[in-house]
Design an enzyme around this catalytic site. Structure first.
Site, short mmCIF file in Angstrom:
data_model
loop_
_atom_site.label_atom_id
_atom_site.label_comp_id
_atom_site.label_asym_id
_atom_site.label_seq_id
_atom_site.Cartn_x
_atom_site.Cartn_y
_atom_site.Cartn_z
N PHE A 148 0.86 -1.03 -0.07
CA PHE A 148 -0.12 0.00 -0.11
C PHE A 148 1.09 1.06 0.22
O PHE A 148 0.18 2.47 -0.34
CB PHE A 148 -0.71 -0.28 1.19
N LYS A 172 -1.40 -7.21 -9.33
CA LYS A 172 -2.44 -7.86 -8.18
C LYS A 172 -1.77 -6.24 -7.17
O LYS A 172 -0.67 -5.86 -6.44
CB LYS A 172 -2.20 -8.53 -8.22
N GLU A 175 -4.72 -4.05 -2.05
CA GLU A 175 -6.54 -3.65 -2.23
C GLU A 175 -6.53 -1.99 -0.56
O GLU A 175 -8.43 -1.73 -1.17
CB GLU A 175 -6.99 -4.58 -1.93
N ARG A 176 -5.43 -1.99 0.02
CA ARG A 176 -5.85 -0.95 0.70
C ARG A 176 -6.18 0.67 -0.22
O ARG A 176 -6.87 1.13 0.84
CB ARG A 176 -4.65 -0.42 1.47
N SER A 225 5.28 -7.27 3.04
CA SER A 225 5.88 -7.29 4.03
C SER A 225 6.63 -8.43 4.25
O SER A 225 6.46 -9.55 4.02
CB SER A 225 5.15 -7.60 5.47
N CYS A 280 9.36 2.06 3.30
CA CYS A 280 10.13 0.45 4.12
C CYS A 280 12.14 1.43 4.07
O CYS A 280 12.98 0.52 4.56
CB CYS A 280 10.52 0.04 2.45
N GLU A 382 9.11 -4.13 13.19
CA GLU A 382 8.72 -3.02 12.37
C GLU A 382 8.09 -2.06 12.58
O GLU A 382 6.96 -2.13 12.21
CB GLU A 382 8.49 -3.03 10.27
P1 NAD Z 1 2.23 -6.75 2.63
O1 NAD Z 1 2.86 -7.58 3.04
O2 NAD Z 1 0.64 -6.84 4.31
O3 NAD Z 1 0.85 -6.75 1.36
C1 NAD Z 1 1.69 -6.43 0.05
C2 NAD Z 1 0.79 -7.46 -0.41
O4 NAD Z 1 0.47 -8.80 -0.52
C3 NAD Z 1 -0.79 -6.39 -1.01
O5 NAD Z 1 -0.84 -6.49 -1.80
C4 NAD Z 1 -1.63 -7.87 -0.34
O6 NAD Z 1 -3.10 -7.96 -1.30
C5 NAD Z 1 -0.78 -8.67 -0.39
N1 NAD Z 1 -1.46 -10.09 0.56
C6 NAD Z 1 -1.53 -9.29 2.50
N2 NAD Z 1 -1.05 -9.89 3.42
C7 NAD Z 1 -1.46 -11.35 1.93
C8 NAD Z 1 -1.34 -12.26 2.58
N3 NAD Z 1 -1.65 -13.25 4.05
N4 NAD Z 1 -1.18 -13.64 1.51
C9 NAD Z 1 -0.71 -13.66 0.32
N5 NAD Z 1 -0.56 -12.10 -0.24
C10 NAD Z 1 -1.32 -11.42 0.78
O7 NAD Z 1 1.95 -5.18 2.95
P2 NAD Z 1 1.58 -3.74 3.43
O8 NAD Z 1 1.15 -3.28 4.26
O9 NAD Z 1 1.34 -3.59 2.16
O10 NAD Z 1 2.50 -2.86 2.98
C11 NAD Z 1 3.90 -2.40 3.47
C12 NAD Z 1 4.95 -3.44 4.67
O11 NAD Z 1 5.63 -3.10 2.56
C13 NAD Z 1 5.80 -3.06 5.00
O12 NAD Z 1 6.48 -3.88 5.85
C14 NAD Z 1 7.22 -2.30 4.38
O13 NAD Z 1 8.52 -2.57 4.89
C15 NAD Z 1 7.78 -3.24 3.25
N6 NAD Z 1 8.09 -2.67 2.44
C16 NAD Z 1 9.11 -3.29 1.52
C17 NAD Z 1 9.25 -2.59 0.51
C18 NAD Z 1 11.08 -3.19 0.27
O14 NAD Z 1 11.50 -2.28 -1.33
N7 NAD Z 1 11.87 -3.69 0.53
C19 NAD Z 1 9.20 -1.42 0.16
C20 NAD Z 1 7.59 -1.23 0.43
C21 NAD Z 1 6.96 -1.18 1.11
#
Ligand code: NAD
Length: 498
Positions: A148, A172, A175-176, A225, A280, A382
């Site tokens: 998101f 994909k 969704e937020r 994450s 991140c 985090e």
């Molecule tokens: P998230 O892991 O909750 O979601 C990321 C994606 O995974 C979304 O599209 C979501 O729909 C999907 N997802 C969520 N839960 C899932 C599940 N149980 N099974 C399968 N798919 C699932 O992350 P977020 O809250 O949207 O984003 C924040 C996180 O992303 C933070 O931890 C941040 O550090 C990380 N991030 C990392 C980078 C990097 O380059 N390393 C860059 C941006 C964000």
């Protein structure tokens, strides 16, 4: 109320997928509904992408690049609308959204170099009348799953490069905050992209699982994450797919006794609290080497933090906005509380900060916590909120040990005027992206982005040269055109030049 659907085969589609609310985090209100696609919607998108692949693969890279040039122009022309969509669903302030978009556009600019990037490697005369070369071929249908916190920039890390390399793509998004990526997908169609080359499916876990197990998807690029990144990597690999999965972070800044304190304070404010700490690469831990610099830094930070402005995305006088959801706000507040309960000193507590007129928004004010130790859960996790934690150590080695022993290895930075210390730091720190007097060392589009340890699962970084490698596979051709008079002898030993 508007329902945000999918973009499949060049068409906006609202199918019979169930929906869930999208919030405006500044007001706390439900502003839209988003379709939550599952296996059937992913199937439709993959079928469109698969059908588009044979022609797209053969389209000359220069023609693909010209579409990207046009796409860049359209992104610039529609920047205000894109930033508005980001702000309404993510909450980040318009100047920060513009920065996100610009960093995304730079990836499109890099992708415009496709003819150069895909040139391959040629060796003439590797043997008598023999030439050998490597070509970089597209993989087929590939997918991207994005978080998101950068609803435009992270998709732009992925699909422009994948597409100019000749792949077709299923995105994909989170969704937020799904609207902005759907909007830019339509701009790419307007730029001339054939239908089916880029498809967007909104959804959550069901859509992700359908991607991970789909037999026609060759590779998955993920950002999110760490627990989900690890799951994505393992499941994609078990299903025979190439995968890069970028995860979470805990980015430390070491503040050396000789650091320029004004610069430290100014850059820490933006790097810790910008985008509400939902980056991140956010600097969430300042490790002060020696109590003298720690005390001075804290006094200056406390003073400067009084001037910070928090509020709605559309007012560019604000420094940062709300966090993404009510649940996330509760998580951030829980970390502030636990730090206090576990013995840290909460010097500035943003738990109750609420801009006037936005009392139902998901706001957390800038928070400063001193005397944090490595045993505390708020240090290990985090937080992903506007919370800066200060740790006190006596030596640079002690500071580096903290970073090297942390689960995450995304970004880090040292503030110093000492070149020898800086070089020792960059040589020995176990982190993928390292800054020297640079708080957010996010690599430019023509480098590559990624962390170490549990911040990245996979071998290749995101975008830049690693992006080209991730979205192509090498084919090496060795060719002989002997002159008519040459007759080859039989040879049963391994061919050599000896
Ligand atoms: P998230 O892991 O909750 O979601 C990321 C994606 O995974 C979304 O599209 C979501 O729909 C999907 N997802 C969520 N839960 C899932 C599940 N149980 N099974 C399968 N798919 C699932 O992350 P977020 O809250 O949207 O984003 C924040 C996180 O992303 C933070 O931890 C941040 O550090 C990380 N991030 C990392 C980078 C990097 O380059 N390393 C860059 C941006 C964000």
């Amino acid at each position: 109320m508007q329902t945000i659907g999918h973009f499949i085969n060049g068409e906006l589609i609202v199918d019979d997928s169930p929906t869930q609310p999208v919030y405006n985090p500044s007001t706390g209100e439900v502003s839209k509904q988003v379709a939550i696609g599952g296996a059937k919607t992913i199937d439709d998108a993959v079928a469109a992408a698969k059908a588009a692949f044979p022609d797209w693969r053969k389209t000359p890279p220069l023609k693909r690049a010209r579409i990207m040039f046009k796409f860049k122009e359209l992104l610039e022309r529609h920047a205000d609308e894109i930033c508005r969509l980001i702000g309404e669903e993510h909450g980040k302030i318009v100047h920060d959204a513009a920065g996100e978009l610009q960093r995304g556009i730079e990836n499109v600019e890099y992708a415009c170099g496709a003819p150069e990037l895909l040139k391959g490697e040629h060796s003439r005369n590797v043997g008598p009348d023999i030439d050998s070369w490597s070509e970089f071929h597209p993989l087929g249908v590939v997918a991207g799953i994005t978080p998101f916190n950068f609803p435009v920039m992270v998709p732009l890390w992925m699909f422009p490069m994948a597409i100019v390399c000749g792949n077709t793509f299923v995105l994909k998004p989170s969704e937020r905050d799904p609207s902005a990526s759907l909007y830019i997908a339509q701009l790419l169609k307007e730029a001339g992209l054939p239908d089916g080359v880029l498809n967007v499916v909104n959804g959550g876990k069901d859509a992700v699982d359908a991607i991970l197990t789909h037999k026609d998807i060759q590779a998955v690029s993920f950002v999110g994450s760490t627990p989900i990144a690890e799951y994505i990597y393992k499941t994609a690999a078990a299903n025979g797919k190439r995968c890069q999965a970028l995860g979470g972070a805990k980015n430390h800044a070491i503040v050396m006794p000789d650091a320029d304190l004004d610069n430290v304070v100014n850059s820490l404010l933006g790097a810790a609290f910008g985008s509400s700490g939902e980056r991140c690469m956010a600097l969430s831990v300042a490790v002060a080497v020696g109590d003298e610099i720690a005390d001075k830094m804290i006094a200056a930070l406390k003073n400067a933090m009084q001037q910070l402005k928090i509020g709605v995305h559309s007012d560019k006088a604000n420094d940062f906005g709300p966090v993404i959801t009510h649940e996330h706000k509760q998580k951030v507040l829980g970390h502030i509380k636990s730090a206090s309960e576990q013995g840290a000193s909460v010097l500035v507590d943003g738990s109750r900060t609420m801009p006037a007129g936005y009392e139902n928004g998901f706001f957390v004010g800038a928070t400063l916590i001193d005397n944090v130790t490595k045993e505390m859960s708020s240090y290990q996790a985090e937080i992903f909120g506007p919370v800066l934690q200060v740790m006190r150590v006596q030596t640079m080695d002690e500071a580096m040990r903290l970073i090297n022993e942390h689960e995450y290895g995304n970004g880090t930075c040292i503030y110093t005027r000492d070149g020898e210390a800086a070089r020792y730091f960059t040589d020995n720190i176990q982190v993928g992206m390292v800054g020297v007097n640079i708080p957010l060392p996010v690599p430019v589009a023509y480098q590559s982005f990624g962390g170490w340890k549990r911040s990245l699962f996979g071998d290749l970084f995101m975008y830049g040269p690693d992006g080209v490698r991730f979205f192509t596979r090498r084919k090496t051709i060795t060719q002989r055109w002997p002159s008519a008079s040459v007759r080859e002898a039989q040879q049963f030993s391994m061919p050599t030049l000896n």
